[in-house]
Motif scaffolding. Structure first.
Motif, PDB file in Angstrom:
ATOM      1  N   THR A   1       0.835  -1.199   0.000  1.00  0.00           N
ATOM      2  CA  THR A   1       0.000   0.000   0.000  1.00  0.00           C
ATOM      3  C   THR A   1       0.870   1.249   0.000  1.00  0.00           C
ATOM      4  O   THR A   1       0.541   2.249  -0.649  1.00  0.00           O
ATOM      5  N   VAL A   2       1.984   1.191   0.709  1.00  0.00           N
ATOM      6  CA  VAL A   2       2.929   2.313   0.727  1.00  0.00           C
ATOM      7  C   VAL A   2       3.402   2.612  -0.691  1.00  0.00           C
ATOM      8  O   VAL A   2       3.459   3.780  -1.113  1.00  0.00           O
ATOM      9  N   ARG A   3       3.729   1.571  -1.430  1.00  0.00           N
ATOM     10  CA  ARG A   3       4.166   1.763  -2.817  1.00  0.00           C
ATOM     11  C   ARG A   3       3.051   2.376  -3.656  1.00  0.00           C
ATOM     12  O   ARG A   3       3.291   3.298  -4.447  1.00  0.00           O
ATOM     13  N   LEU A   4       1.822   1.887  -3.488  1.00  0.00           N
ATOM     14  CA  LEU A   4       0.697   2.392  -4.263  1.00  0.00           C
ATOM     15  C   LEU A   4       0.444   3.868  -3.980  1.00  0.00           C
ATOM     16  O   LEU A   4       0.259   4.671  -4.899  1.00  0.00           O
ATOM     17  N   VAL A   5       0.455   4.231  -2.700  1.00  0.00           N
ATOM     18  CA  VAL A   5       0.230   5.628  -2.327  1.00  0.00           C
ATOM     19  C   VAL A   5       1.363   6.499  -2.853  1.00  0.00           C
ATOM     20  O   VAL A   5       1.140   7.602  -3.363  1.00  0.00           O
ATOM     21  N   GLY A   6       2.586   6.009  -2.738  1.00  0.00           N
ATOM     22  CA  GLY A   6       3.723   6.771  -3.241  1.00  0.00           C
ATOM     23  C   GLY A   6       3.635   7.011  -4.735  1.00  0.00           C
ATOM     24  O   GLY A   6       3.873   8.132  -5.211  1.00  0.00           O
ATOM     25  N   MET A   7       3.260   5.982  -5.482  1.00  0.00           N
ATOM     26  CA  MET A   7       3.137   6.129  -6.929  1.00  0.00           C
ATOM     27  C   MET A   7       1.984   7.067  -7.297  1.00  0.00           C
ATOM     28  O   MET A   7       2.078   7.837  -8.259  1.00  0.00           O
ATOM     29  N   THR A   8       0.906   7.011  -6.518  1.00  0.00           N
ATOM     30  CA  THR A   8      -0.221   7.902  -6.767  1.00  0.00           C
ATOM     31  C   THR A   8       0.183   9.359  -6.557  1.00  0.00           C
ATOM     32  O   THR A   8      -0.171  10.239  -7.349  1.00  0.00           O
ATOM     33  N   CYS A   9       0.929   9.611  -5.491  1.00  0.00           N
ATOM     34  CA  CYS A   9       1.404  10.978  -5.230  1.00  0.00           C
ATOM     35  C   CYS A   9       2.311  11.447  -6.367  1.00  0.00           C
ATOM     36  O   CYS A   9       2.227  12.605  -6.808  1.00  0.00           O
ATOM     37  N   PHE A  10       3.164  10.550  -6.845  1.00  0.00           N
ATOM     38  CA  PHE A  10       4.025  10.889  -7.973  1.00  0.00           C
ATOM     39  C   PHE A  10       3.193  11.243  -9.200  1.00  0.00           C
ATOM     40  O   PHE A  10       3.497  12.204  -9.923  1.00  0.00           O
ATOM     41  N   ALA A  11       2.142  10.452  -9.457  1.00  0.00           N
ATOM     42  CA  ALA A  11       1.305  10.688 -10.629  1.00  0.00           C
ATOM     43  C   ALA A  11       0.611  12.043 -10.544  1.00  0.00           C
ATOM     44  O   ALA A  11       0.533  12.786 -11.530  1.00  0.00           O
ATOM     45  N   LEU A  12       0.090  12.379  -9.361  1.00  0.00           N
ATOM     46  CA  LEU A  12      -0.569  13.671  -9.184  1.00  0.00           C
ATOM     47  C   LEU A  12       0.427  14.818  -9.327  1.00  0.00           C
ATOM     48  O   LEU A  12       0.123  15.856  -9.937  1.00  0.00           O
ATOM     49  N   ALA A  13       1.612  14.626  -8.756  1.00  0.00           N
ATOM     50  CA  ALA A  13       2.646  15.656  -8.886  1.00  0.00           C
ATOM     51  C   ALA A  13       3.026  15.832 -10.355  1.00  0.00           C
ATOM     52  O   ALA A  13       3.231  16.963 -10.827  1.00  0.00           O
ATOM     53  N   TRP A  14       3.104  14.735 -11.082  1.00  0.00           N
ATOM     54  CA  TRP A  14       3.426  14.801 -12.500  1.00  0.00           C
ATOM     55  C   TRP A  14       2.351  15.553 -13.276  1.00  0.00           C
ATOM     56  O   TRP A  14       2.649  16.346 -14.163  1.00  0.00           O
ATOM     57  N   ALA A  15       1.083  15.310 -12.929  1.00  0.00           N
ATOM     58  CA  ALA A  15      -0.016  15.999 -13.607  1.00  0.00           C
ATOM     59  C   ALA A  15       0.086  17.508 -13.405  1.00  0.00           C
ATOM     60  O   ALA A  15      -0.104  18.296 -14.345  1.00  0.00           O
ATOM     61  N   LEU A  16       0.394  17.918 -12.183  1.00  0.00           N
ATOM     62  CA  LEU A  16       0.547  19.349 -11.904  1.00  0.00           C
ATOM     63  C   LEU A  16       1.764  19.917 -12.642  1.00  0.00           C
ATOM     64  O   LEU A  16       1.705  21.027 -13.179  1.00  0.00           O
ATOM     65  N   ALA A  17       2.856  19.158 -12.650  1.00  0.00           N
ATOM     66  CA  ALA A  17       4.057  19.614 -13.358  1.00  0.00           C
ATOM     67  C   ALA A  17       3.764  19.790 -14.842  1.00  0.00           C
ATOM     68  O   ALA A  17       4.203  20.766 -15.470  1.00  0.00           O
ATOM     69  N   ALA A  18       3.015  18.838 -15.414  1.00  0.00           N
ATOM     70  CA  ALA A  18       2.674  18.922 -16.826  1.00  0.00           C
ATOM     71  C   ALA A  18       1.814  20.157 -17.111  1.00  0.00           C
ATOM     72  O   ALA A  18       2.045  20.867 -18.096  1.00  0.00           O
ATOM     73  N   TYR A  19       0.846  20.409 -16.249  1.00  0.00           N
ATOM     74  CA  TYR A  19      -0.016  21.575 -16.453  1.00  0.00           C
ATOM     75  C   TYR A  19       0.793  22.872 -16.384  1.00  0.00           C
ATOM     76  O   TYR A  19       0.651  23.751 -17.245  1.00  0.00           O
ATOM     77  N   LEU A  20       1.637  22.996 -15.363  1.00  0.00           N
ATOM     78  CA  LEU A  20       2.429  24.215 -15.205  1.00  0.00           C
ATOM     79  C   LEU A  20       3.358  24.431 -16.399  1.00  0.00           C
ATOM     80  O   LEU A  20       3.538  25.561 -16.864  1.00  0.00           O
ATOM     81  N   ALA A  21       3.944  23.334 -16.887  1.00  0.00           N
ATOM     82  CA  ALA A  21       4.869  23.464 -18.017  1.00  0.00           C
ATOM     83  C   ALA A  21       4.131  23.806 -19.304  1.00  0.00           C
ATOM     84  O   ALA A  21       4.525  24.718 -20.043  1.00  0.00           O
ATOM     85  N   LEU A  22       3.053  23.081 -19.567  1.00  0.00           N
ATOM     86  CA  LEU A  22       2.355  23.252 -20.850  1.00  0.00           C
ATOM     87  C   LEU A  22       1.647  24.592 -20.968  1.00  0.00           C
ATOM     88  O   LEU A  22       1.337  25.031 -22.074  1.00  0.00           O
ATOM     89  N   THR A  23       1.390  25.235 -19.836  1.00  0.00           N
ATOM     90  CA  THR A  23       0.701  26.527 -19.883  1.00  0.00           C
ATOM     91  C   THR A  23       1.650  27.715 -19.838  1.00  0.00           C
ATOM     92  O   THR A  23       1.196  28.861 -19.753  1.00  0.00           O
ATOM     93  N   ILE A  24       2.954  27.449 -19.905  1.00  0.00           N
ATOM     94  CA  ILE A  24       3.883  28.575 -19.925  1.00  0.00           C
ATOM     95  C   ILE A  24       5.019  28.353 -20.934  1.00  0.00           C
ATOM     96  O   ILE A  24       5.295  29.218 -21.761  1.00  0.00           O
TER      97      ILE A  24
END
Length: 301
Positions: free
Chosen positions: A99-122
């Motif tokens: 479960t620790v791995r799953l939660v960690g990967m989920t946090c990474f995925a959400l962080a990646w989504a935010l990083a993608a949005y910030l990059a693609l909009t500037i």
């Protein structure tokens, strides 16, 4: 109560355990690093409150993800066992490691989504730098031959965790960086490098028993001390040069911690051997917190 006993008797799966496993002190340092980067960005152009908020959210998710994935990998590779694990790790707190791995990967995925949005909009090309940073994180802890187990942890923390991530904050908020901004971003690089070196120096016996090779193990006691003092000093040199170039005496605020940092560096330099007899790496951790906070405060004044 011994560490082994406390590990065995901890309540498992509670909200408190998950919060502790997420690493609040690490989250604080990472958020303050984002503040450091936002301070650099503010020197270049006015900041958007929305982008600032998304940046901070990204850093929180990224910090949690890295902490949990690192805990999982250390457990999977046998570096952490019930008798040797640090008390605040996911394993010691009784969490299910899958479960620790799953939660960690989920946090990474959400962080990646935010990083993608910030990059693609500037500036879409910023996404390539973000991809490189995430790839380095996984190469550090995962895969058949983790770079962190081959003496490259300090280099990755200097180049990626400290310098590149700080530059990403600047680029994601104002879309550009100048020479002074790049120079300022080296400051966190030096501190994260020193922190990794300190942690690895204390863990040499445990890491060696598990087959993990770190820089202190490779170079020995004296070179470890030299690199450590150089890295800590490097941060203050960067701050002094940047403050002079920006013509802002308030940016010199981190120099207030110089005596504190010097006492930590001297204590490390006086160590007679690598291992747990050295002072705790948490002392440098607190210096980092103060330095990032003071740099950000100096930018606001």
């Amino acid at each position: 109560m011994s560490e082994k006993t406390s590990v065995a008797t901890r309540p498992t799966g509670t909200v408190q355990a998950w919060v502790q496993a997420a690493g609040p002190p690490l989250i604080l340092v990472i958020v303050l690093q984002a503040g450091y980067g936002l301070t650099i960005a503010d020197q270049l152009a006015p900041l958007s409150p929305v982008r600032v908020a998304l940046t901070l959210a990204l850093f929180v998710l990224d910090a949690i993800g890295r902490r949990l994935i690192n805990d999982y990998e250390d457990h999977r590779r046998g570096l952490d066992t019930p008798g040797t694990v640090r008390p605040d790790s996911s394993l010691a707190l009784g969490l299910d490691m899958r479960t620790v791995r799953l939660v960690g990967m989920t946090c990474f995925a959400l962080a990646w989504a935010l990083a993608a949005y910030l990059a693609l909009t500037i500036q879409p090309w910023i996404l390539l730098l973000a991809v490189g940073c995430y790839a380095a994180y996984f190469a550090y802890a995962g895969g058949p031959r983790p770079l962190g187990h081959r003496g490259l942890g300090e280099l990755i923390d200097f180049v990626v965790t400290g310098t590149s991530v700080t530059l990403l904050v600047v680029l994601a908020n104002v879309g550009r960086v100048d020479l002074d901004g790049f120079l300022a971003a080296l400051g966190p690089g030096f501190l994260f490098c020193a922190l990794m070196l300190h942690n690895n120096a204390r863990d040499v016996p445990k890491d060696s028993a598990a087959g993990k090779i770190t820089l202190p193990k490779l170079v020995g006691l004296v070179p470890t001390k030299v690199i450590y003092v150089t890295a800590v000093t490097g941060f203050y040199v960067v701050v002094a040069v940047v403050a002079l170039r920006w013509g802002s005496p308030w940016m010199l605020a981190p120099l207030l911690t110089l005596p504190w940092a010097a006492s930590v560096a001297i204590a490390v330099a006086r160590a007679h051997e690598l291992g747990e007899s050295m002072i705790s790496w948490s002392r440098l951790y607190f210096v980092m917190i103060a330095n990032f906070a003071l740099f950000t405060l100096g930018g606001l004044l």
